[in-house]
Design a protein around this motif. Structure first.
Motif, PDB file in Angstrom:
ATOM      1  N   ARG A 155       0.821  -1.204   0.000  1.00 15.57           N
ATOM      2  CA  ARG A 155       0.000   0.000   0.000  1.00 15.57           C
ATOM      3  C   ARG A 155       0.855   1.254   0.000  1.00 15.57           C
ATOM      4  N   LEU A 156       1.940   1.265   0.762  1.00 19.31           N
ATOM      5  CA  LEU A 156       2.830   2.424   0.756  1.00 19.31           C
ATOM      6  C   LEU A 156       3.446   2.624  -0.627  1.00 19.31           C
ATOM      7  N   SER A 157       3.767   1.535  -1.286  1.00 23.57           N
ATOM      8  CA  SER A 157       4.342   1.633  -2.631  1.00 23.57           C
ATOM      9  C   SER A 157       3.335   2.190  -3.624  1.00 23.57           C
ATOM     10  N   GLN A 158       2.065   1.855  -3.452  1.00 22.56           N
ATOM     11  CA  GLN A 158       1.023   2.414  -4.312  1.00 22.56           C
ATOM     12  C   GLN A 158       0.899   3.918  -4.097  1.00 22.56           C
ATOM     13  N   LEU A 159       0.966   4.342  -2.848  1.00 19.78           N
ATOM     14  CA  LEU A 159       0.824   5.761  -2.530  1.00 19.78           C
ATOM     15  C   LEU A 159       2.054   6.570  -2.922  1.00 19.78           C
ATOM     16  N   ASP A 160       3.215   5.947  -2.850  1.00 20.80           N
ATOM     17  CA  ASP A 160       4.483   6.664  -3.022  1.00 20.80           C
ATOM     18  C   ASP A 160       5.431   5.821  -3.869  1.00 20.80           C
ATOM     19  N   PRO A 161       5.138   5.649  -5.155  1.00 20.52           N
ATOM     20  CA  PRO A 161       5.927   4.725  -5.981  1.00 20.52           C
ATOM     21  C   PRO A 161       7.380   5.134  -6.151  1.00 20.52           C
ATOM     22  N   ASP A 162       7.700   6.418  -5.948  1.00 17.81           N
ATOM     23  CA  ASP A 162       9.095   6.832  -6.071  1.00 17.81           C
ATOM     24  C   ASP A 162       9.988   6.140  -5.041  1.00 17.81           C
ATOM     25  N   HIS A 163       9.410   5.715  -3.934  1.00 13.37           N
ATOM     26  CA  HIS A 163      10.190   5.058  -2.879  1.00 13.37           C
ATOM     27  C   HIS A 163       9.806   3.585  -2.714  1.00 13.37           C
ATOM     28  N   ALA A 164       9.195   3.013  -3.747  1.00 14.23           N
ATOM     29  CA  ALA A 164       8.740   1.626  -3.664  1.00 14.23           C
ATOM     30  C   ALA A 164       9.884   0.666  -3.373  1.00 14.23           C
TER      31      ALA A 164
END
Length: 304
Positions: A155-164
């Motif tokens: 979910r964090l990667s979906q919200l903030d893909p630059d830091h996936a």
């Protein structure tokens, strides 16, 4: 062993942007550019902070030393829930949070009970209330917490893909630590004189199931429920029959009932922490508290 594939779960989504005016679209909030996350209680905070690292700002609604089940949300906390990019909760544990999400955060929450659904008919003898109710204490099984960690990473990667990539790496590191902890429990509780744990609160069913123990609980899933005299007598008789040396109580509720039972049985008391929250002013984290729990169990059960 835990699956390494969990760390890559559900990665993807829209790209982030830099301007504060577009922060709502990027998944970040505030002038620090971090993803704002609200969690309901400590184990969810622990997982989110470990995976999010410097890229997230985590607010835990349950303060240290407070029992999280009966949380009463302040207007400022309702505002934090509304403004957060992600609210992580376990549906049913905190009814006020469930209501607040429905009214203020629908669509940007993660209900971890959908990741590792709670079992009913928890592994315990003694207490009868809540016998058919869902047991939410899944985090006391490290493998279940690992499944939650994988989903939080996604979910964090979906919200903030630059830091996936960072989220995936952090999740992988946490999963390795949880794998190690699981192995320590399996080895530490493998050869014991006894396999029954007498507890004041039926919070340890998943831990017991995972490591071949049986929980004998004075009260059910609600920690502040007073046992009836009949329940006290039943558990005392069972503890005597089994030769129990220790009656466990938890950190965030009174030890008086456990002390009464221990006096009746001729046993001592010790802390077994359900990790619903950290004690006020306490040190350590999920991993260190779980290891302290392991040592307490080994001493009580006469493990080699």
């Amino acid at each position: 062993m835990l699956s390494r594939s969990l760390r890559r779960a559900a990665v993807g989504g829209a790209a982030t942007v830099l301007l504060l005016a577009l922060a709502a679209c990027s998944g970040t909030s505030g002038d620090d550019g971090k993803v704002s996350v609200v969690t309901g209680f400590y184990p969810l905070q622990f997982v989110t902070e470990r995976i999010g690292g410097d890229h997230v700002k985590v607010t835990n609604l349950a303060q240290p030393g407070a029992e999280p089940h009966d949380i009463e949300l302040k207007p400022s906390q309702i505002g934090e829930i509304s403004d957060a990019k992600l609210v992580i909760r376990f549906k049913g544990v905190q009814p006020q949070l469930d209501d607040a999400v429905g009214q203020n955060a629908a669509g940007h929450d993660l209900d971890v009970s959908t990741v590792t659904p709670p079992a009913t008919g928890a592994n315990h003898r003694g207490a009868t209330e809540d016998a058919g109710a869902p047991d939410p204490h899944v985090w006391l099984d490290p493998t279940r917490l690992a499944a939650i960690a994988g989903t939080v990473s996604g979910r964090l990667s979906q919200l903030d893909p630059d830091h996936a990539a960072d989220y995936a790496d952090n999740a992988d590191a946490l999963l390795q630590e949880l794998t190690k902890l699981d192995g320590e429990y399996a080895a530490g509780l493998k050869q014991c004189q006894r396999h029954e744990i007498v507890t004041s609160h039926a919070a340890f069913g998943y831990l017991a199931d995972r490591y071949g123990l049986t929980q004998i609980a004075l009260s059910g899933l609600t920690p502040d429920t007073e046992p009836t005299p009949q329940q006290l007598a039943t558990v005392a008789a069972e503890a005597k029959r089994l030769g129990a040396t220790t009656i466990f109580f938890e950190t965030l509720v009174s030890p008086k009932v456990a002390e009464t039972l221990a006096a009746e049985v001729g046993a001592k008391t010790a802390v077994l922490d359900p990790l619903e929250g950290l004690t006020e002013g306490g040190t350590g984290d999920y991993l260190s508290v779980m290891r302290t729990n392991l040592e307490a169990l080994r001493a009580a059960l006469g493990c080699a």
